[in-house]
Design a protein around this motif. Structure first.
Motif, PDB file in Angstrom:
ATOM      1  N   TYR A  50      56.808 -12.158 171.841  1.00 33.85           N
ATOM      2  CA  TYR A  50      57.720 -11.746 172.903  1.00 33.85           C
ATOM      3  C   TYR A  50      58.359 -12.981 173.532  1.00 33.85           C
ATOM      4  N   SER A 155      67.060  -0.588 166.661  1.00 39.43           N
ATOM      5  CA  SER A 155      66.626  -1.983 166.557  1.00 39.43           C
ATOM      6  C   SER A 155      66.909  -2.477 165.142  1.00 39.43           C
ATOM      7  N   ASN A 172      59.791  -6.516 159.067  1.00 36.12           N
ATOM      8  CA  ASN A 172      60.085  -7.089 160.374  1.00 36.12           C
ATOM      9  C   ASN A 172      60.910  -6.134 161.223  1.00 36.12           C
ATOM     10  N   GLN A 173      60.593  -6.147 162.510  1.00 37.19           N
ATOM     11  CA  GLN A 173      61.412  -5.456 163.499  1.00 37.19           C
ATOM     12  C   GLN A 173      61.742  -6.423 164.622  1.00 37.19           C
ATOM     13  N   LYS A 174      63.002  -6.447 165.025  1.00 34.83           N
ATOM     14  CA  LYS A 174      63.427  -7.182 166.207  1.00 34.83           C
ATOM     15  C   LYS A 174      64.010  -6.160 167.194  1.00 34.83           C
ATOM     16  N   ASN A 176      65.884  -6.074 170.664  1.00 39.64           N
ATOM     17  CA  ASN A 176      66.614  -6.866 171.650  1.00 39.64           C
ATOM     18  C   ASN A 176      66.866  -6.048 172.919  1.00 39.64           C
ATOM     19  N   VAL A 201      62.881  -9.894 174.144  1.00 37.03           N
ATOM     20  CA  VAL A 201      63.034  -9.534 172.732  1.00 37.03           C
ATOM     21  C   VAL A 201      61.646  -9.532 172.104  1.00 37.03           C
ATOM     22  N   ASP A 203      59.697  -9.775 168.461  1.00 38.71           N
ATOM     23  CA  ASP A 203      59.702 -10.078 167.028  1.00 38.71           C
ATOM     24  C   ASP A 203      58.361  -9.607 166.485  1.00 38.71           C
ATOM     25  N   TRP A 217      66.711 -18.456 162.405  1.00 42.20           N
ATOM     26  CA  TRP A 217      66.720 -17.240 163.213  1.00 42.20           C
ATOM     27  C   TRP A 217      67.442 -17.515 164.517  1.00 42.20           C
ATOM     28  N   SER A 219      68.889 -15.336 168.228  1.00 42.96           N
ATOM     29  CA  SER A 219      68.797 -14.095 168.990  1.00 42.96           C
ATOM     30  C   SER A 219      69.406 -14.307 170.366  1.00 42.96           C
ATOM     31  N   ASN A 232      70.846 -10.198 166.567  1.00 44.61           N
ATOM     32  CA  ASN A 232      69.813 -10.847 165.770  1.00 44.61           C
ATOM     33  C   ASN A 232      70.483 -11.387 164.518  1.00 44.61           C
ATOM     34  N   GLU A 245      69.345  -9.524 157.783  1.00 49.85           N
ATOM     35  CA  GLU A 245      68.824  -9.046 159.065  1.00 49.85           C
ATOM     36  C   GLU A 245      69.806  -9.313 160.205  1.00 49.85           C
TER      37      GLU A 245
END
Length: 344
Positions: A50, A155, A172-174, A176, A201, A203, A217, A219, A232, A245
């Motif tokens: 986080y 997401s 993976n999930q992001k 935001n 956010v 991750d 990466w 964000s 993202n 992504e």
């Protein structure tokens, strides 16, 4: 580049431990089951990260189980004074013992030892971060209680294989644009987050990684004319031929981008992370300049094991185009971009 959207709920892995249907999704349509992984336990990587920020300061919290090693890490970030401090506790041979969840919506996480207690909780649709870290800096303890108040309807989710390592994958999930409320205290100092100006956010990562890799990466989460907006972006996470992504978020809805490239300036044949960057995309839907403010650099090198990180916080100026052609213009929009090299 064609982007394959996966909409059918299904197991993440087949009977051989391969990704069933590589691509991207707007939610966790793939069902993660650690027992179906065919790789050795020490190769499995799981983490919940986080980051909570506003224009002036931020805090980051990590609980990660890297198989042979657990890492519990907390960072305090002061953008106004270009200052940061990170403390990390290492736990050998965790091999899944941290019991990180199979879904971000109901996977609580809790780590405690003599020095740090870091806990993530889901309470209805809210996320709660609690932390007590003894002797975080200069003999002062850090204490944090932060609420992330609501979850956007969509997401960034991606399931990515590696072409040369069929039992390796990245899931993976992001999430935001999570409005944040709460505070972090360090000794007598206190930093307060308010929903009108602070966002978080998540991750959420699960997978089996190859030994040596480098990822990029970026964000950002904020508001444009009162509407939650963010993105993202990234690459280096395996075979992204089915989908990248890269994604915009506007008013809780996802808008899929193709390929985004990070242009990091060079000086004396090395990356110059604190000079201005640029970002371009092959579909011309993400064109940004980036003015760095703070480089949260960290390098852990045990020869066989290595993590060299440059997480650069700063401000973006440029344009992003939604799926319907609407152009969103931002100026000095806070966010970060990073380059990380791992041998793990």
């Amino acid at each position: 580049m064609k982007q394959h959207e996966v909409t059918q709920i299904q197991p993440l892995l087949d009977g051989k431990g391969h990704v069933n249907e590589p691509g991207w999704a707007r939610s966790l349509v793939w069902k993660y089951d650690r027992k179906k992984i065919k790789a050795p336990k020490h190769r499995i990587k799981e983490w919940d990260y986080y980051l909570v920020t506003n224009d002036h300061f931020g805090a980051a919290f990590t609980i990660s189980d890297l198989g042979y090693l657990g890492m519990i890490s907390v960072s305090l970030l002061d953008f106004d004074n270009a200052w940061h401090h990170t403390e990390t506790v290492l736990v050998p041979l965790t091999m899944g013992r941290l019991r990180l969840g199979s879904h971000s919506d109901y996977g609580n996480a809790n780590f405690r030892n003599r020095r740090v207690h870091l806990k993530y909780s889901m309470i209805f649709d809210r996320r709660k971060i609690q932390c007590h870290f003894k002797d975080f800096k200069d003999g002062q303890d850090l204490n944090a209680e932060i609420w992330l108040l609501q979850k956007p309807s969509e997401s960034m989710c991606i399931a990515t294989p590696w072409p040369d390592k069929p039992k390796a994958f990245y899931y993976n999930q992001k999430i935001n644009c999570l409005p944040a409320s709460g505070s972090v205290r360090l000794g007598e100092g206190q930093w307060r987050f308010k929903p009108e100006d602070s966002m978080g956010v998540l991750d959420w990562g699960r997978g089996v990684w190859t030994y040596h890799n480098t990822w990029y990466w970026g964000s950002a989460s904020g508001q444009v004319d009162g509407v939650p907006f963010g993105w993202n972006i990234g690459y280096g996470f395996g075979d992204t031929s089915a989908a990248s992504e890269n994604m915009l978020f506007y008013g809780g809805k996802a808008h899929k981008l193709s390929q985004v490239t990070f242009h990091i300036p060079m000086k004396d044949d090395r990356e110059d992370y604190l000079s201005p960057w640029t970002f371009t995309s092959d579909d011309r839907r993400f064109e940004m300049d980036f003015q760095p403010v703070l480089d949260r650099a960290a390098c852990t090198d045990f020869k066989l094991l290595k993590s060299d990180q440059h997480q650069v916080f700063g401000r973006f100026t440029g344009t992003a185009t939604l799926d319907d052609g609407q152009v969103i213009r931002v100026e000095n929009f806070p966010g970060f971009a990073e380059k990380v090299e791992n041998k793990w």
